[in-house]
Structure formats: C-alpha cells, structure tokens
Design a protein around this motif. Structure first.
Motif, PDB file in Angstrom:
ATOM      1  N   LYS A 138       0.953  -1.190  -0.011  1.00 15.44           N
ATOM      2  CA  LYS A 138       0.124  -0.094  -0.203  1.00 15.44           C
ATOM      3  C   LYS A 138       0.845   1.325  -0.079  1.00 15.44           C
ATOM      4  O   LYS A 138       0.685   2.135  -0.471  1.00 15.44           O
ATOM      5  CB  LYS A 138      -0.885   0.079   1.314  1.00 15.44           C
ATOM      6  N   ALA A 139       2.005   1.336   0.579  1.00 14.25           N
ATOM      7  CA  ALA A 139       2.956   2.474   0.735  1.00 14.25           C
ATOM      8  C   ALA A 139       3.407   2.663  -0.464  1.00 14.25           C
ATOM      9  O   ALA A 139       3.480   3.922  -0.988  1.00 14.25           O
ATOM     10  CB  ALA A 139       4.065   2.109   1.640  1.00 14.25           C
ATOM     11  N   LEU A 140       3.735   1.534  -1.203  1.00 15.78           N
ATOM     12  CA  LEU A 140       4.502   1.822  -2.802  1.00 15.78           C
ATOM     13  C   LEU A 140       3.182   2.449  -3.556  1.00 15.78           C
ATOM     14  O   LEU A 140       3.582   3.412  -4.419  1.00 15.78           O
ATOM     15  CB  LEU A 140       5.101   0.691  -3.319  1.00 15.78           C
ATOM     16  N   LEU A 141       1.969   1.737  -3.606  1.00 10.81           N
ATOM     17  CA  LEU A 141       1.227   2.330  -4.459  1.00 10.81           C
ATOM     18  C   LEU A 141       0.871   3.609  -4.273  1.00 10.81           C
ATOM     19  O   LEU A 141       0.513   4.425  -5.217  1.00 10.81           O
ATOM     20  CB  LEU A 141      -0.259   1.436  -4.368  1.00 10.81           C
ATOM     21  N   ALA A 360      -8.342   6.342  -2.009  1.00 13.39           N
ATOM     22  CA  ALA A 360      -8.351   5.865  -3.249  1.00 13.39           C
ATOM     23  C   ALA A 360      -7.681   4.410  -3.435  1.00 13.39           C
ATOM     24  O   ALA A 360      -8.205   3.736  -4.076  1.00 13.39           O
ATOM     25  CB  ALA A 360      -8.029   6.923  -4.418  1.00 13.39           C
ATOM     26  N   VAL A 361      -6.483   4.545  -2.650  1.00 17.17           N
ATOM     27  CA  VAL A 361      -5.688   3.243  -3.025  1.00 17.17           C
ATOM     28  C   VAL A 361      -6.190   2.299  -2.302  1.00 17.17           C
ATOM     29  O   VAL A 361      -6.164   1.012  -2.475  1.00 17.17           O
ATOM     30  CB  VAL A 361      -4.077   3.779  -2.437  1.00 17.17           C
ATOM     31  N   SER A 362      -6.828   2.703  -0.950  1.00 20.00           N
ATOM     32  CA  SER A 362      -7.312   1.487  -0.277  1.00 20.00           C
ATOM     33  C   SER A 362      -8.404   0.635  -1.181  1.00 20.00           C
ATOM     34  O   SER A 362      -8.575  -0.473  -1.035  1.00 20.00           O
ATOM     35  CB  SER A 362      -7.863   1.940   0.969  1.00 20.00           C
ATOM     36  N   ALA A 363      -9.370   1.522  -1.805  1.00 23.57           N
ATOM     37  CA  ALA A 363     -10.298   0.912  -2.812  1.00 23.57           C
ATOM     38  C   ALA A 363      -9.548   0.256  -3.904  1.00 23.57           C
ATOM     39  O   ALA A 363     -10.386  -0.876  -4.027  1.00 23.57           O
ATOM     40  CB  ALA A 363     -11.171   2.232  -3.404  1.00 23.57           C
ATOM     41  N   LEU A 364      -8.478   0.813  -4.502  1.00 24.35           N
ATOM     42  CA  LEU A 364      -7.989  -0.303  -5.559  1.00 24.35           C
ATOM     43  C   LEU A 364      -7.656  -1.609  -4.924  1.00 24.35           C
ATOM     44  O   LEU A 364      -7.489  -2.538  -5.574  1.00 24.35           O
ATOM     45  CB  LEU A 364      -6.925   0.485  -6.127  1.00 24.35           C
ATOM     46  N   GLU A 365      -6.999  -1.421  -3.672  1.00 24.19           N
ATOM     47  CA  GLU A 365      -6.352  -2.594  -3.024  1.00 24.19           C
ATOM     48  C   GLU A 365      -7.533  -3.729  -2.684  1.00 24.19           C
ATOM     49  O   GLU A 365      -7.450  -4.820  -2.914  1.00 24.19           O
ATOM     50  CB  GLU A 365      -5.639  -2.242  -1.942  1.00 24.19           C
ATOM     51  N   ARG A 371     -12.281  -8.985  -2.897  1.00 24.57           N
ATOM     52  CA  ARG A 371     -13.208  -8.728  -1.832  1.00 24.57           C
ATOM     53  C   ARG A 371     -14.317  -8.221  -2.229  1.00 24.57           C
ATOM     54  O   ARG A 371     -14.450  -7.280  -3.276  1.00 24.57           O
ATOM     55  CB  ARG A 371     -12.570  -8.032  -0.725  1.00 24.57           C
ATOM     56  N   PRO A 372     -15.503  -8.785  -1.925  1.00 26.50           N
ATOM     57  CA  PRO A 372     -16.972  -8.411  -2.531  1.00 26.50           C
ATOM     58  C   PRO A 372     -17.069  -6.924  -1.902  1.00 26.50           C
ATOM     59  O   PRO A 372     -16.521  -6.478  -0.462  1.00 26.50           O
ATOM     60  CB  PRO A 372     -17.907  -9.483  -1.833  1.00 26.50           C
ATOM     61  N   ILE A 373     -17.707  -6.149  -2.536  1.00 23.71           N
ATOM     62  CA  ILE A 373     -18.133  -4.619  -2.411  1.00 23.71           C
ATOM     63  C   ILE A 373     -19.641  -4.802  -1.418  1.00 23.71           C
ATOM     64  O   ILE A 373     -20.589  -5.124  -2.324  1.00 23.71           O
ATOM     65  CB  ILE A 373     -18.286  -3.572  -3.166  1.00 23.71           C
ATOM     66  N   VAL A 374     -19.681  -4.441  -0.371  1.00 20.85           N
ATOM     67  CA  VAL A 374     -20.814  -4.634   0.400  1.00 20.85           C
ATOM     68  C   VAL A 374     -21.143  -3.414   1.266  1.00 20.85           C
ATOM     69  O   VAL A 374     -20.573  -2.779   1.931  1.00 20.85           O
ATOM     70  CB  VAL A 374     -20.786  -5.854   1.383  1.00 20.85           C
ATOM     71  N   TRP A 375     -22.505  -2.872   0.841  1.00 21.18           N
ATOM     72  CA  TRP A 375     -22.896  -1.657   1.707  1.00 21.18           C
ATOM     73  C   TRP A 375     -24.358  -1.825   2.287  1.00 21.18           C
ATOM     74  O   TRP A 375     -25.214  -2.315   1.665  1.00 21.18           O
ATOM     75  CB  TRP A 375     -22.681  -0.389   0.619  1.00 21.18           C
ATOM     76  N   VAL A 472     -10.760  -4.821 -12.931  1.00 19.99           N
ATOM     77  CA  VAL A 472     -11.372  -3.497 -12.642  1.00 19.99           C
ATOM     78  C   VAL A 472     -10.341  -2.737 -12.022  1.00 19.99           C
ATOM     79  O   VAL A 472     -10.208  -1.516 -12.321  1.00 19.99           O
ATOM     80  CB  VAL A 472     -12.561  -3.915 -11.685  1.00 19.99           C
ATOM     81  N   ALA A 473      -9.534  -3.122 -11.050  1.00 23.90           N
ATOM     82  CA  ALA A 473      -8.375  -2.105 -10.133  1.00 23.90           C
ATOM     83  C   ALA A 473      -7.306  -1.799 -11.350  1.00 23.90           C
ATOM     84  O   ALA A 473      -6.927  -0.508 -11.160  1.00 23.90           O
ATOM     85  CB  ALA A 473      -7.988  -3.047  -9.137  1.00 23.90           C
TER      86      ALA A 473
END
Length: 729
Positions: A138-141, A360-365, A371-375, A472-473
C-alpha cells in the motif's frame, strides 16, 4: 464400462518468485525521483491559466518568500519601511528559500525549487508512515499515485506556503505511525503537528486537534489513551512556546491583525450567513476549486472509500489500524476547517489530497484482492442522515461540472425558462451551486426510492472474484495515472513565460531607483533587484504611496484599479501608463504598469526620474514618432535583448511609413519573445497593409491562438475577412 483412472498427485501451481529485497526501495526511489523531476520541469514557466480561479499562484507565491528576497538583496529580513512582515506568517518557506537565494541568486526558479523538495519529501515521509502501518504494497502504490498526481505537482512547484506546511504535517503523521515504539515519537508527532500551522501556514490549524483526537480514540497497546495525548500535547506546547518567543513577541500585532482579517473580517452578514457559506463550501468546494476536475478518478474513489468506511459506524475505530482513523479525521476535519475560509482557493485543498489518495488506493487494493463490495444503509436516524448527506455530496460533484451547460439549455428553451428563472437571479456562482444541489437532491430521492423497493435493510452487494477485481483495479489505476499524464502534457505543450519575461524586463523598462507596489509586484520582482511592496496598503493604511516613496504600481484587475481610484483619487488623476503587458491567467489577461507623479496636492511623493524607455513611451503618446524613435534607438543600444524596444521601434517605423523596417524590427521582437500575442497581431497588421493577406491571416490566427479573449485580434480577423469578401476576384 470404461476403466476409471486413479487420480494422480495434485500439482501445485508454480508460485511467483519473491521480489528481491532491493525491489521495494528501488521502485520507491524511482517513483519519487521521476515525480521530483516532473516538478522541476521548466520551473520558470507561469502556472497553468486554469490551475486556479484565484490569482494566488501569481501573487501569494512571491509574497510568501518576499522577506527572503529582502534579506538577500537588501540585508534585512524586514525592511524598516516595508509593512509586509509575512516572514512571521510563513517562516519555514523563507528559511528554506533564503540559502537558495544566497547561493544561486534571486529568481523565479530559485524561489520555486525548495517546494519541489518539500513536496517529494512529504510523499516519502507519508509513504514510510504507511509502510510502518500497512506494509510495503500500500505504501508503494500510494507513493506512485502521489508522485504523479497533477493537482499536487502543480501546487508543489510554486513558491506558496502549502508544501512547507504539508512537510511538517507529514513528519507528524510519520511519528504518529511510529508512536508505539516509544514516547519520544509521540512527543515529536505533537511537536510537528503544532509546527505545521505555526511555522508552515495557519491553514493547518485543525491538524493538532486531529492528532490529539486520534490518540484519544485509538491509543497504543502499551500506552493509555490519555497518556499518549498528554505527551503529544507536551510536544505541541514546546513548539508553541518557541513560536511565541521567536515570532509572536516581535510581530504579534501584525499576526493578530492578519489572522482576524482572514478569519473574521472576510465573513460578512453575521453568524447565519457564515454558517450558510461554510455548508455551501463543504458541499461544492471540491468542484469550484477544480480539485475534482484535476484528479477525478482519485477523488471519486477516495470519497466512495470514505462512505464505505462511515457505513461501518463506530466499529472502524477499533477494527481499522490507528493510521486509518488519523487519515479519516485528517480528511473530514480538514475539509470542514477549510470550508470555514471565505472562498477557499484550490491550493488550500492540496493537503487534503494526501488522505484522499490513501482512500483511493485502499479502494483499489480491495478490488485487487477480489473482496466483495458490501454496503448497508445505517438503521439509526443520525447514521441515516449522515449517509444521505454523503451520498448527496457524491452526486453533486459530477453535476457541478455540467451545471453551466444545463442552465444554458434551460435558458434557451421555452419549457426550461421557468426553472432557470427560479434559481438564477444574478448569475452568481452560489446560485449555480444551488441549482446543482437541487439536481443532486432529485437524484438522491430517486436513488432512495429505488433502494426502498428492494428493502432498506437488505445490503447492497457487488460480488467480485480475484480475476475480475484485478481487471477493474487495473483499469481504474490506469485511468488515474492517464488523467494525470494528460493534464501534465497539456500544460507542458501550452505553458507560457509571460510573467517571467515581464519580471526580467522590468529592470530594463524602469529606472534603478524604482519602487513598485501592487498585488503582482512581488512576482514581478523575482527576477530583478527593484524594491517591491505587495499590496496597495497595509491594514487600515491609506497613505502608502507617499509613506514608502512608491514610483510605480502594477494593476491587474478592476479591483486593483478601483482601489487606487477610490482610495487615492489624486494619484489616480495624475498617473500615466508605462505599458500594458499580457497575462495568461483565468483571473486576468492584462496587467498595466503605471508611473506615479512626483508631486501630488503640493506634497512630494517620490524623487523618481523616468527611464529612457519611459521617456520614449511618453513622447510616443504625443505622436512624436521621430523623437520617440530616436530615444528607442538609444534604448536598443543599451538593452539589445529587450523585445519591447524592438517592437516599439517597429511600431514607430510603421507610423512613419517605413513598412519594411517595421517588419524587420517586429520580427526580431518575436524572435526574442515568441509568446507575445500583441507582436504577432502587429506583424499581421503590417502584412495586411502590404497586401500579403495569407501571411497577415497566419500571424493574426497565431495571436488568436495565444489569447482567444483578445477583442483586438478578433476585430482584426473580421476586418481581414470583410476586406477579402469585398475584393473582386
């Protein structure tokens, strides 16, 4: 019956070889160095015309380092007769620029260069903090996304105060992420959090509160929460005491007056109007500062990631790493803190780009891992209202970009004129914002209506697997980088050097004892040794021209013009224009330099003697072309590289009928300053007079391309078209 084969041993898929230990630091270093190189590309160039709706990049940048310039050129940090004490407001910026000025001379590139260092170091510090909190990936991205972010690049290559401020914020965040290693890191995190607003820029005033709140909400495993907060507060107190002794004691009156002016006096209309303005800013400032336009993919991913985090309620405080809580508070608290400012400028949001890019990077990760997107919509009333507000905020952002186009269609259609007149009365921006909010509210009602049909308590689930998630990512990451590259390449192909050239030529145009005042004066003083004063008056000072012996003023806007006309009518009636110079900014396209009279109302203003260039301009105003030409010939001998001298020589020859001499002189001026649209227009007019219509059109179209808003160019092209139509074939 066919004989069944016995299953053989299961073959394991070959694993990818582990990256060597040097790969992470090598890729990190390469990203930072390339990003730093981009930030240093042609530092002398003007900022993009569309980077800001304000004139800040052209004015505040030079004001920030004004006292470092004074110290190098005149030997004093605060000139005894200079009311601009902004070294007390931006001390770190001046301290960083001062040794560069001393070593390499005062100049535009020298003023901007330290901020490219601050910008790259800030990215490195935050990346190291993320490495400590989340690991290398995550740090590099994040470091790659931040190194090539156009919004950050542009505001890290202008001598404004934000990069120095963010550098201190990044240090505080790094020591926070290392705070479990000992209390000294906690103290350092507090010290740099307080240093950000006190020694960087006051717009980080919310940052110490963010740090303390994060310690209280998370705490370390070894330290009780309140104890960590106390150590951080101790670090803040040490820095505050140092600031009080070094800066507030000698310059407290100026600091207090400036802070009150910026935070209180600019908000008119009382508490209700202030609250309304803050709420309006909170919703729309991502659009009107063009942050969403300059980093659309990052902003969209970041805000959606923020909504996902909030949908979990208080659980994220205990389930997420403390660094996530810190970045969440950094973004949310900072957003509303900046919304308190009257019309926040785009550069104010550059500090918030750091946490936005993290989410934004966390969403790409998350997408990359499949992992499924659940809301799920919160059940509580408060949670439901907050979520609805965030969804409304997200709907508004793209609508603001199309609001103007929508209004145009409504105004020009019979069915929409009623809607248009309901929202728009004075064509003000806040009315456009109200209209876009109404559009967003309609979408919100429709979305909630559809959502209620399937059941409010049923979660929304977008199933993903690793393969689809990575596709997608990858696509979103490529879009994120591509938009930055596109913005950067566009500026690199259309950049101008008009302000830089004006700054360099100012020493030729004016005499050695000139003293220039105006909002653009510090910018025009970066490449010469003329004494400059930033404003048309201190706070409440109405006699600055006589008080400081000002000889010239630079006027860029109607506001500048109005200040001189209303506050100094005697000066306004007697001043004379030296020249008008083009300026490619969204704020204005022209700046004028005016010479003040030596005496006004029987009192001496200055003892200035006009330069050779100014005398030539004065004579030309009286249509004494031969006398003006003689003075300009002398000026050309003294200043052989001054383009305006050649241009005016060509102008005089043209008036005297020497068309060929005029063509040669103006062509040489264009060779010296190819970006001056006025030169191209004049050469086109000369060619039209000579009957060389094709060449005339080419040069006029070149002038139009450089400045499409110039009405003189449009009139010349239209005149050329009418002449062509009336000429018999």
């Amino acid at each position: 019956m066919a004989k069944m084969k016995r299953p053989g041993p299961v073959k394991e898929k070959p694993r990818l070889p582990a990256f060597p230990r040097w790969a992470f630091p090598a890729v990190m270093a390469a990203s930072l160095l390339i990003g730093w190189g981009i930030r240093n590309f042609d530092l002398g160039a003007d900022p993009p015309a569309s980077i800001s709706w304000s004139q800040g990049p052209f004015t505040d940048g030079a004001v920030v380092v004004h006292n470092a310039r004074n110290a190098v050129l005149f030997g004093e940090w605060i000139l005894k007769d200079d009311y601009c004490r902004d070294v007390a407001l931006f001390p770190l910026s001046n301290m960083a620029v001062y040794p560069v000025f001393r070593a390499f001379g005062v100049g535009r590139r020298q003023a901007a260069w330290p901020n490219t260092v601050f910008g790259s170091l800030s990215i490195l510090l935050v990346a190291l903090a993320l490495w400590a909190a989340y690991g290398k990936g995550k740090a590099l991205l994040w470091a790659v996304a931040a190194s090539f972010n156009y919004f950050l690049i542009m505001f890290q290559r202008i001598p404004i105060a934000e990069p120095a401020m963010i550098f201190l914020m990044a240090l505080s965040f790094l020591f926070f992420c290392l705070s479990e290693r000992g209390k000294r890191y906690v103290i350092l995190s507090g010290a740099f959090a307080a240093a950000a607003p006190l020694f960087g820029k006051a717009h980080a005033y919310y940052f110490p509160a963010v740090l303390l709140a994060t310690y209280l909400l998370t705490g370390g495993k070894r330290d009780p929460r309140r104890r960590s907060a106390r150590f951080a507060a101790a670090g803040m107190a040490i820095v505050a005491a140092l600031w009080f002794l070094l800066l507030f004691l000698p310059y407290g009156e100026y600091i207090t007056a400036h802070v009150l002016h910026e935070s209180v006096n600019k908000h008119g209309g009382g508490a209700v109007a202030t609250i309304r303005a803050v709420l309006q800013n909170a919703v729309i400032m991502g659009s009107y500062t063009k942050m969403n336009e300059r980093m659309p993919a990052a902003a969209l991913l970041g805000f959606f990631g923020l909504v996902g985090l909030l949908s979990r309620g208080r659980r994220f405080l205990t389930e997420e790493p403390p660094a996530t809580v810190f970045l969440f508070l950094w973004l949310v608290t900072g957003w509303f803190a900046i919304a308190l400012v009257k019309l926040p400028a785009p550069r104010y949001l550059s500090a918030l780009a750091f946490p936005i890019l993290f989410f934004a990077v966390s969403a790409l990760e998350r997408l990359w891992e499949g992992r499924p997107i659940v809301w799920k919509h919160p059940r509580s009333l408060l949670g439901g209202l907050l979520t609805a507000g965030l969804v409304l905020f997200l709907f508004y952002q793209p609508l603001a970009a199309f609001g103007t186009l929508t209004l145009e269609k409504l105004r020009n259609s019979s069915w929409g004129i009623g809607v248009y007149e309901f929202f728009i009365q004075r064509e003000r921006y806040d009315e456009l914002a109200l209209f876009c909010l109404a559009e967003a509210l309609v979408l919100l009602v429709l979305a909630y209506g559809l959502f209620s049909l399937r059941g409010m308590n049923r979660p929304v689930r977008f199933p993903l697997n690793r393969k689809r998630g990575r596709i997608v990512a990858g696509v979103l990451g490529a879009i994120l980088l591509f938009l930055n590259i596109g913005n950067w390449v566009y500026w690199a192909e259309t950049r101008t050097h008009l302000v830089r050239d004006a700054s360099r030529d100012l020493g030729d145009w004016l005499g050695p004892n000139a003293r220039l005042m105006g909002s653009y004066a510090p910018t025009l003083g970066l490449d010469n040794t003329i004494r400059v004063f930033p404003y048309f008056g201190g706070l409440g000072d109405k006699d600055v021209f006589r008080k400081y012996g000002v000889t010239h003023v630079v006027v860029v806007s109607q506001g500048d013009h109005g200040i001189v006309k209303n506050d100094y009518p005697s000066i306004f009636d007697a001043w004379s224009m030296v020249l008008s110079y083009p300026l490619m900014s969204k704020y204005s396209d022209t700046m004028g330099i005016f010479r003040l009279p030596s005496e006004v109302d029987g009192a001496r203003v200055n003892d200035y003697e006009p330069s050779l260039f100014e005398r030539a301009v004065d004579v030309a105003k009286e249509s004494r072309w031969e006398d003006a030409l003689a003075l300009l010939q002398r000026f050309r001998e003294e200043k052989p590289d001054n383009a305006d001298g050649y241009y005016l020589i060509g102008f005089m020859y043209n008036e005297l009928g020497g068309t060929e001499q005029a063509e040669a002189a103006i062509a040489h001026a264009i060779d010296l300053r190819p970006e001056r649209p006025g030169y191209a227009l004049k050469l086109g007019e000369i060619y039209a007079r000579m009957g060389r219509v094709a060449e005339a059109r080419a040069w006029m179209e070149r002038a139009y391309f450089m400045n499409p808003r110039d009405q003189a160019v449009l009139a010349a092209l239209q005149s050329l078209d009418r002449a062509a139509r009336s000429t018999p074939r």
